[in-house]
Design a protein around this motif. Structure first.
Motif, PDB file in Angstrom:
ATOM      1  N   SER A  64       0.827  -1.213   0.000  1.00 12.41           N
ATOM      2  CA  SER A  64       0.000   0.000   0.000  1.00 12.41           C
ATOM      3  C   SER A  64       0.860   1.262   0.000  1.00 12.41           C
ATOM      4  CB  SER A  64      -0.940   0.013   1.212  1.00 12.41           C
ATOM      5  OG  SER A  64      -0.216   0.181   2.423  1.00 12.41           O
ATOM      6  N   LYS A  65       2.139   1.110   0.350  1.00 10.72           N
ATOM      7  CA  LYS A  65       3.085   2.234   0.332  1.00 10.72           C
ATOM      8  C   LYS A  65       4.002   2.180  -0.901  1.00 10.72           C
ATOM      9  CE  LYS A  65       1.719   4.046   4.208  1.00 10.72           C
ATOM     10  NZ  LYS A  65       1.034   5.359   4.220  1.00 10.72           N
ATOM     11  N   GLY A  66       3.646   1.334  -1.862  1.00  9.21           N
ATOM     12  CA  GLY A  66       4.383   1.301  -3.119  1.00  9.21           C
ATOM     13  C   GLY A  66       5.563   0.346  -3.168  1.00  9.21           C
ATOM     14  N   TYR A  67       5.730  -0.496  -2.150  1.00 11.66           N
ATOM     15  CA  TYR A  67       6.870  -1.416  -2.128  1.00 11.66           C
ATOM     16  C   TYR A  67       6.584  -2.690  -2.925  1.00 11.66           C
ATOM     17  CZ  TYR A  67       9.580   1.131   1.375  1.00 11.66           C
ATOM     18  OH  TYR A  67      10.321   2.080   2.029  1.00 11.66           O
ATOM     19  N   LYS A  68       7.609  -3.159  -3.612  1.00 11.68           N
ATOM     20  CA  LYS A  68       7.610  -4.509  -4.168  1.00 11.68           C
ATOM     21  C   LYS A  68       8.267  -5.404  -3.117  1.00 11.68           C
ATOM     22  CE  LYS A  68       9.526  -4.854  -8.141  1.00 11.68           C
ATOM     23  NZ  LYS A  68      10.494  -4.611  -9.259  1.00 11.68           N
ATOM     24  N   ILE A  69       7.802  -6.648  -3.002  1.00  8.60           N
ATOM     25  CA  ILE A  69       8.326  -7.525  -1.953  1.00  8.60           C
ATOM     26  C   ILE A  69       8.961  -8.768  -2.573  1.00  8.60           C
ATOM     27  CG2 ILE A  69       7.801  -8.819   0.139  1.00  8.60           C
ATOM     28  CD1 ILE A  69       5.475  -6.972   0.649  1.00  8.60           C
ATOM     29  N   GLU A  70      10.179  -9.051  -2.121  1.00  6.50           N
ATOM     30  CA  GLU A  70      10.854 -10.297  -2.480  1.00  6.50           C
ATOM     31  C   GLU A  70      10.869 -11.188  -1.239  1.00  6.50           C
ATOM     32  OE1 GLU A  70      14.757  -9.496  -3.910  1.00  6.50           O
ATOM     33  OE2 GLU A  70      14.067  -8.418  -5.706  1.00  6.50           O
ATOM     34  N   TYR A  71      10.370 -12.410  -1.390  1.00  2.84           N
ATOM     35  CA  TYR A  71      10.292 -13.328  -0.261  1.00  2.84           C
ATOM     36  C   TYR A  71      11.394 -14.382  -0.336  1.00  2.84           C
ATOM     37  CZ  TYR A  71       5.646 -11.388   0.592  1.00  2.84           C
ATOM     38  OH  TYR A  71       4.596 -10.541   0.853  1.00  2.84           O
ATOM     39  N   TYR A  72      11.978 -14.697   0.819  1.00  4.73           N
ATOM     40  CA  TYR A  72      12.988 -15.744   0.930  1.00  4.73           C
ATOM     41  C   TYR A  72      12.496 -16.735   1.976  1.00  4.73           C
ATOM     42  CZ  TYR A  72      15.913 -12.364  -1.547  1.00  4.73           C
ATOM     43  OH  TYR A  72      16.417 -11.480  -2.467  1.00  4.73           O
ATOM     44  N   GLU A  73      12.075 -17.921   1.511  1.00  2.00           N
ATOM     45  CA  GLU A  73      11.565 -18.947   2.425  1.00  2.00           C
ATOM     46  C   GLU A  73      12.741 -19.768   2.936  1.00  2.00           C
ATOM     47  OE1 GLU A  73      10.305 -19.208  -0.949  1.00  2.00           O
ATOM     48  OE2 GLU A  73       8.551 -17.918  -0.700  1.00  2.00           O
ATOM     49  N   VAL A  74      13.077 -19.593   4.202  1.00  2.00           N
ATOM     50  CA  VAL A  74      14.280 -20.218   4.767  1.00  2.00           C
ATOM     51  C   VAL A  74      14.002 -20.671   6.195  1.00  2.00           C
ATOM     52  CG1 VAL A  74      15.919 -18.881   3.367  1.00  2.00           C
ATOM     53  CG2 VAL A  74      15.097 -17.930   5.535  1.00  2.00           C
ATOM     54  N   PRO A  75      14.797 -21.607   6.724  1.00  2.00           N
ATOM     55  CA  PRO A  75      14.681 -21.945   8.153  1.00  2.00           C
ATOM     56  C   PRO A  75      14.968 -20.708   9.009  1.00  2.00           C
ATOM     57  CG  PRO A  75      16.015 -23.562   6.984  1.00  2.00           C
ATOM     58  CD  PRO A  75      15.794 -22.426   6.031  1.00  2.00           C
ATOM     59  N   LEU A  76      14.419 -20.701  10.224  1.00  2.00           N
ATOM     60  CA  LEU A  76      14.532 -19.517  11.080  1.00  2.00           C
ATOM     61  C   LEU A  76      15.986 -19.106  11.306  1.00  2.00           C
ATOM     62  CD1 LEU A  76      13.301 -17.341  12.875  1.00  2.00           C
ATOM     63  CD2 LEU A  76      13.242 -19.013  14.743  1.00  2.00           C
ATOM     64  N   ALA A  77      16.852 -20.057  11.641  1.00  2.00           N
ATOM     65  CA  ALA A  77      18.254 -19.720  11.933  1.00  2.00           C
ATOM     66  C   ALA A  77      18.921 -19.035  10.745  1.00  2.00           C
ATOM     67  CB  ALA A  77      19.028 -20.970  12.330  1.00  2.00           C
ATOM     68  N   ARG A  78      18.648 -19.550   9.546  1.00  2.00           N
ATOM     69  CA  ARG A  78      19.226 -18.931   8.355  1.00  2.00           C
ATOM     70  C   ARG A  78      18.627 -17.552   8.113  1.00  2.00           C
ATOM     71  NH1 ARG A  78      18.901 -21.029   2.093  1.00  2.00           N
ATOM     72  NH2 ARG A  78      20.167 -19.370   1.201  1.00  2.00           N
ATOM     73  N   GLY A  79      17.333 -17.424   8.355  1.00  2.00           N
ATOM     74  CA  GLY A  79      16.685 -16.132   8.181  1.00  2.00           C
ATOM     75  C   GLY A  79      17.265 -15.074   9.103  1.00  2.00           C
ATOM     76  N   LEU A  80      17.536 -15.459  10.335  1.00  2.00           N
ATOM     77  CA  LEU A  80      18.147 -14.523  11.286  1.00  2.00           C
ATOM     78  C   LEU A  80      19.526 -14.089  10.809  1.00  2.00           C
ATOM     79  CD1 LEU A  80      17.162 -16.273  14.649  1.00  2.00           C
ATOM     80  CD2 LEU A  80      16.119 -14.225  13.654  1.00  2.00           C
ATOM     81  N   ASP A  81      20.307 -15.040  10.302  1.00  2.00           N
ATOM     82  CA  ASP A  81      21.633 -14.711   9.773  1.00  2.00           C
ATOM     83  C   ASP A  81      21.530 -13.760   8.582  1.00  2.00           C
ATOM     84  OD1 ASP A  81      22.977 -16.209  11.654  1.00  2.00           O
ATOM     85  OD2 ASP A  81      23.148 -17.987  10.372  1.00  2.00           O
ATOM     86  N   MET A  82      20.560 -14.012   7.708  1.00  2.00           N
ATOM     87  CA  MET A  82      20.409 -13.184   6.511  1.00  2.00           C
ATOM     88  C   MET A  82      20.010 -11.753   6.868  1.00  2.00           C
ATOM     89  SD  MET A  82      18.639 -15.893   3.845  1.00  2.00           S
ATOM     90  CE  MET A  82      18.614 -14.750   2.436  1.00  2.00           C
ATOM     91  N   VAL A  83      19.178 -11.606   7.894  1.00  2.00           N
ATOM     92  CA  VAL A  83      18.808 -10.255   8.346  1.00  2.00           C
ATOM     93  C   VAL A  83      20.014  -9.584   8.998  1.00  2.00           C
ATOM     94  CG1 VAL A  83      17.325  -8.914   9.891  1.00  2.00           C
ATOM     95  CG2 VAL A  83      16.361 -10.829   8.609  1.00  2.00           C
TER      96      VAL A  83
END
Length: 278
Positions: free
Chosen positions: A74-93
Motif C-alpha cells: 500500500s506504500k508502493g513497495y515490491k516484496i521479495e520473499y525468501y523462504e528459509v529456516p529460522l536460523a538462516r533467516g536470522l543470519d540473513m537479516v
C-alpha cells in the motif's frame, strides 16, 4: 476553402503531436517509477498458519505475510520473499541479505544485530493439546509430573514459562520428555503420537494447534486445553542494522502505523481466511 482545410489540418496535427507528447511523457514517467520502485526483502520461516511456504498445491503464505503484504504494498513497495529456516533467516537479516523478518521473540541479546519494531506482529496464547478423553488440565509444573511431554530439539519456552522450560530440560525428567527432530512436519507427528498414546501432551501457539488439528482432521480424537502456559508469546518484526538508518526507520514507521491500522474486523478477516480464530 483550401486555406480553411489546410488550417484545420495543421491544427489537427498540432493536437495529435501534443497528445503523443503527453502519452510519451506519461509512459516515460511510469517506466521510471516502476524501475525505481522500492523493494523490501523479507526472510521468513515455515510456521503455519502464520507463515507458510507456498507450494504447487497452494500459493498461500499465511496471515502474517498477508498482513505484511498489505502494509508495504500500500506504500508502493515490491516484496521479495525468501523462504528459509529460522536460523538462516536470522543470519540473513543480520548480514543485510534480507531487510526484515516478520516474527521473532523479543530478546535483548538480539538487539545488537537487529532493530525491533514497536508494534508486535501478534501476541499468541499458548495452549496444550491432549487426547479427547483426557480430563487433564494445566495447573503449573506440578500438574505435568508423570506426563509424557513432546517437544522439539532446542525449543525454548522460557519466555512463556521459566518453570516449564526448566522442567523439560532437567535431565531428571528426560524419560518423560520426547524430543522430535525433523523439518516442517514435527507438530503433525507430535499430534499423531498423542492420538496413538505414545505421548500425552504438547504446548504450542493455540492457532498452530487449531490449524494442524483441522489439517489432519483430528478434532474428534484430540482437544485443546486452556489455560496454557503462563505468558503470551509476543512475536516482533526485526529489521537489519545493515540498512541505512534513515531507510530502516522509514520501514519501521510504515510497519508500526500499518499494523495499528489493521486491528479488529480487518485483522480477523486475515486470520479467519485460514480457518482459525483467537
Amino acid at each position: 476553402m483550401a486555406q480553411k482545410i489546410k488550417a484545420a489540418t495543421v491544427l489537427k496535427n498540432e493536437k495529435i503531436h501534443k497528445l503523443l507528447l503527453l502519452v510519451t511523457l506519461f509512459i516515460g514517467n511510469s517506466i521510471v517509477n516502476i524501475s525505481h520502485a522500492a523493494t523490501l526483502k523479507v526472510c521468513y520461516d515455515q510456521w503455519p498458519p502464520m507463515t507458510i511456504f507456498p507450494s504447487e498445491a497452494s500459493s498461500a503464505r499465511g496471515f502474517v505475510i498477508d498482513i505484511l503484504h498489505e502494509i508495504y504494498t500500500s506504500k508502493g513497495y515490491k516484496i521479495e520473499y525468501y523462504e528459509v529456516p529460522l536460523a538462516r533467516g536470522l543470519d540473513m537479516v543480520a548480514n543485510g541479505d534480507c531487510d526484515m523478518l516478520p516474527e521473532y521473540l523479543f530478546s535483548k541479546n538480539s538487539e545488537k544485530d537487529f532493530e525491533y519494531a514497536t508494534q508486535a506482529t501478534f501476541s499468541y496464547t499458548a495452549a496444550f493439546i491432549v487426547r479427547h478423553d483426557d480430563p487433564w488440565i494445566y495447573n503449573g509444573v506440578k500438574s505435568i509430573k508423570g506426563k509424557r511431554i513432546a517437544t522439539g530439539p532446542g525449543w525454548d519456552y522460557s519466555s512463556l514459562s521459566v518453570d516449564y522450560q526448566n522442567y523439560i530440560t532437567n535431565l531428571n525428567n528426560a524419560s518423560f520428555v520426547e524430543v522430535l527432530s525433523g523439518n516442517d512436519d514435527v507438530v503433525e507427528r507430535i499430534l499423531h503420537m498423542i492420538k496413538e498414546s505414545r505421548v500425552d501432551l504438547y504446548a504450542d501457539n493455540i492457532l498452530v494447534l487449531q490449524y494442524v488439528m483441522n489439517r489432519l482432521n483430528l478434532n474428534d480424537e484430540l482437544k485443546i486445553v486452556q489455560p496454557g502456559l503462563e505468558k503470551k508469546m509476543v512475536e516482533m518484526p526485526i529489521f537489519s542494522k545493515k540498512i541505512p538508518t534513515t531507510k530502516r526507520q522509514e520501514l519501521i514507521k510504515i510497519w508500526n502505523e500499518g499494523r495499528l491500522s489493521i486491528k479488529g474486523k480487518k485483522e480477523e478477516m486475515f486470520i479467519n481466511k485460514y480457518n482459525v480464530t483467537f
